[in-house]
Enzyme design. Sequence first.
Site, PDB file in Angstrom:
ATOM      1  N   TYR A 190     -39.720  39.671   3.574  1.00  0.00           N
ATOM      2  CA  TYR A 190     -38.429  39.036   3.857  1.00  0.00           C
ATOM      3  C   TYR A 190     -38.282  38.771   5.368  1.00  0.00           C
ATOM      4  O   TYR A 190     -39.232  38.967   6.126  1.00  0.00           O
ATOM      5  CB  TYR A 190     -37.303  39.869   3.245  1.00  0.00           C
ATOM      6  CG  TYR A 190     -37.475  39.935   1.736  1.00  0.00           C
ATOM      7  CD1 TYR A 190     -37.344  38.782   0.962  1.00  0.00           C
ATOM      8  CD2 TYR A 190     -37.857  41.107   1.094  1.00  0.00           C
ATOM      9  CE1 TYR A 190     -37.558  38.812  -0.418  1.00  0.00           C
ATOM     10  CE2 TYR A 190     -38.070  41.145  -0.281  1.00  0.00           C
ATOM     11  CZ  TYR A 190     -37.922  39.986  -1.023  1.00  0.00           C
ATOM     12  OH  TYR A 190     -38.148  40.005  -2.378  1.00  0.00           O
TER      13      TYR A 190
ATOM     14  N   GLN B 146     -29.159  49.099   1.391  1.00  0.00           N
ATOM     15  CA  GLN B 146     -30.288  48.362   1.972  1.00  0.00           C
ATOM     16  C   GLN B 146     -29.839  46.962   2.384  1.00  0.00           C
ATOM     17  O   GLN B 146     -29.416  46.149   1.548  1.00  0.00           O
ATOM     18  CB  GLN B 146     -31.467  48.254   0.991  1.00  0.00           C
ATOM     19  CG  GLN B 146     -32.720  47.821   1.769  1.00  0.00           C
ATOM     20  CD  GLN B 146     -33.936  47.532   0.916  1.00  0.00           C
ATOM     21  OE1 GLN B 146     -33.835  46.892  -0.120  1.00  0.00           O
ATOM     22  NE2 GLN B 146     -35.088  47.989   1.356  1.00  0.00           N
TER      23      GLN B 146
ATOM     24  N   ARG C 153     -36.931  50.051   6.638  1.00  0.00           N
ATOM     25  CA  ARG C 153     -38.093  49.951   5.745  1.00  0.00           C
ATOM     26  C   ARG C 153     -39.048  48.888   6.283  1.00  0.00           C
ATOM     27  O   ARG C 153     -38.623  47.789   6.654  1.00  0.00           O
ATOM     28  CB  ARG C 153     -37.644  49.556   4.338  1.00  0.00           C
ATOM     29  CG  ARG C 153     -38.724  49.808   3.302  1.00  0.00           C
ATOM     30  CD  ARG C 153     -38.206  49.673   1.886  1.00  0.00           C
ATOM     31  NE  ARG C 153     -38.880  50.646   1.053  1.00  0.00           N
ATOM     32  CZ  ARG C 153     -39.295  50.400  -0.195  1.00  0.00           C
ATOM     33  NH1 ARG C 153     -39.090  49.238  -0.759  1.00  0.00           N
ATOM     34  NH2 ARG C 153     -39.917  51.335  -0.879  1.00  0.00           N
TER      35      ARG C 153
ATOM     36  N   GLY D 124     -39.862  54.307  -7.223  1.00  0.00           N
ATOM     37  CA  GLY D 124     -39.207  53.108  -7.722  1.00  0.00           C
ATOM     38  C   GLY D 124     -39.186  53.081  -9.233  1.00  0.00           C
ATOM     39  O   GLY D 124     -38.209  53.499  -9.876  1.00  0.00           O
ATOM     40  N   ARG D 125     -40.300  52.607  -9.826  1.00  0.00           N
ATOM     41  CA  ARG D 125     -40.319  52.407 -11.283  1.00  0.00           C
ATOM     42  C   ARG D 125     -40.038  53.694 -12.048  1.00  0.00           C
ATOM     43  O   ARG D 125     -39.360  53.667 -13.076  1.00  0.00           O
ATOM     44  CB  ARG D 125     -41.644  51.760 -11.676  1.00  0.00           C
ATOM     45  CG  ARG D 125     -41.653  50.288 -11.246  1.00  0.00           C
ATOM     46  CD  ARG D 125     -43.035  49.724 -11.162  1.00  0.00           C
ATOM     47  NE  ARG D 125     -43.766  50.229  -9.995  1.00  0.00           N
ATOM     48  CZ  ARG D 125     -44.871  49.682  -9.520  1.00  0.00           C
ATOM     49  NH1 ARG D 125     -45.366  48.621 -10.104  1.00  0.00           N
ATOM     50  NH2 ARG D 125     -45.472  50.183  -8.455  1.00  0.00           N
TER      51      ARG D 125
END
Length: 376
Positions: A193, A107, A240, A331-332
């Site tokens: 970002y 990424q 993404r 993810g988690r």
Amino acid sequence: MTTERSSLDDPLFRPLQVGALAVPHRVWMAPLTRLRCLEPGDLPIPLMAEHYAQRAGAGLIVSEATHISPQAKGYAGAPGIYSDAQVRAWQPVTAAVHAVGGRIACQLWHVGRISHSSLQPAGLPPVGPSVLPTQARTSLRDAQGRPMRTLCSPARALEVSELPGIVDAYAAATRRARAAGFDAVEIHGANGYLLHQFLAAASNRRTDAYGGPIAARMRLLLEVVDACADTWSADRVGLRVSFGASSSPELADDAPEANALTVARALAPRGLAYLHLSEPDWTGSGEGLAPAFRHALREAYPGVLVGAGRYTAERAREALRQGWLDAVAFGRAYIANPDLPERFRHGAPLNEPDATTFYGGGAEGYTDYPVWNAVS
Ligand SMILES: Cc1cc2nc3c(=O)[nH]c(=O)nc-3n(C[C@H](O)[C@H](O)[C@H](O)COP(=O)(O)O)c2cc1C
């Protein structure tokens, strides 16, 4: 008691062609920043090879966000992909994933204004599309090397003449990611970002060719996409994005759904490996994507669509059945369950992630989550 489903009738376990990659199933590992790298140098450490290899059963692993230049850095302990030493340090990580049959994308990250001057070259201010007051925080290291949340430093607005250099840094990072053994790159255009800062009306107040209407605000994103695709191949490039209304006022948009569809239509002919949605409700605040928007997105974007954000196996199956998505990234759940697809396949219980060990530290909470042992 667990229930095993046949892979034929379980939509999670149907194979998928993702650009150049033949992916065996649809349970992906989402990008997860863990801040365990070596400073100075922003070098991946050997423990990361073990961590990612443990999770190589994912359809595709997307690596933790990895900065493309010294200026692109915003978090102490995150890895880079702009030096030859970083390429050498990533090689054992990608090799460890490949050795057990996995696939891994890098990424590519430019944090924009989400940084602190102490992390920037020569202690300069971070950069962004425009000068804005911010309440955003980032993470430094304290004297003991532990993560320390800190307000971001005020950013300066990028000159238009600096933007080609940023596009070139993405291209160079793509070249290095390939040399490091990654199977693909994923451009990080989400989560507030740099590229998201350019897309969102509230954070982009520019009056030049990169600000104003959405066609101008998405210009930098498209230049980056094209540069990465030209450097490697579009079918090795994923992207993404954060489509939908943001819960952060600093990322508010004038028409989130309509703008997202404009971006999706511009991306569609470019033939990327995939488009990855960081869904807006993943932190537990904000609204999820509306079904009508999901349908419209499907029409606007014919390629591989991946979702992420608070999915369970059942919600993921439902999104695949509805045809809204082609794969789902976790993810988690992947932090705590190195063998997540196996657990989903068998309906096995999941380990709970421990948020106190998400960032920084060593093996604890990183490589020591147990796998599920099938009892026959
Ligand atoms: C510890 C942690 C680190 C994350 N790091 C990244 C990252 O580096 N890049 C990114 O795009 N998203 C990052 N995310 C967001 C995840 O990729 C994912 O979208 C989010 O956790 C929602 O999925 P989940 O509900 O399955 O956890 C991070 C999330 C967490 C919890």
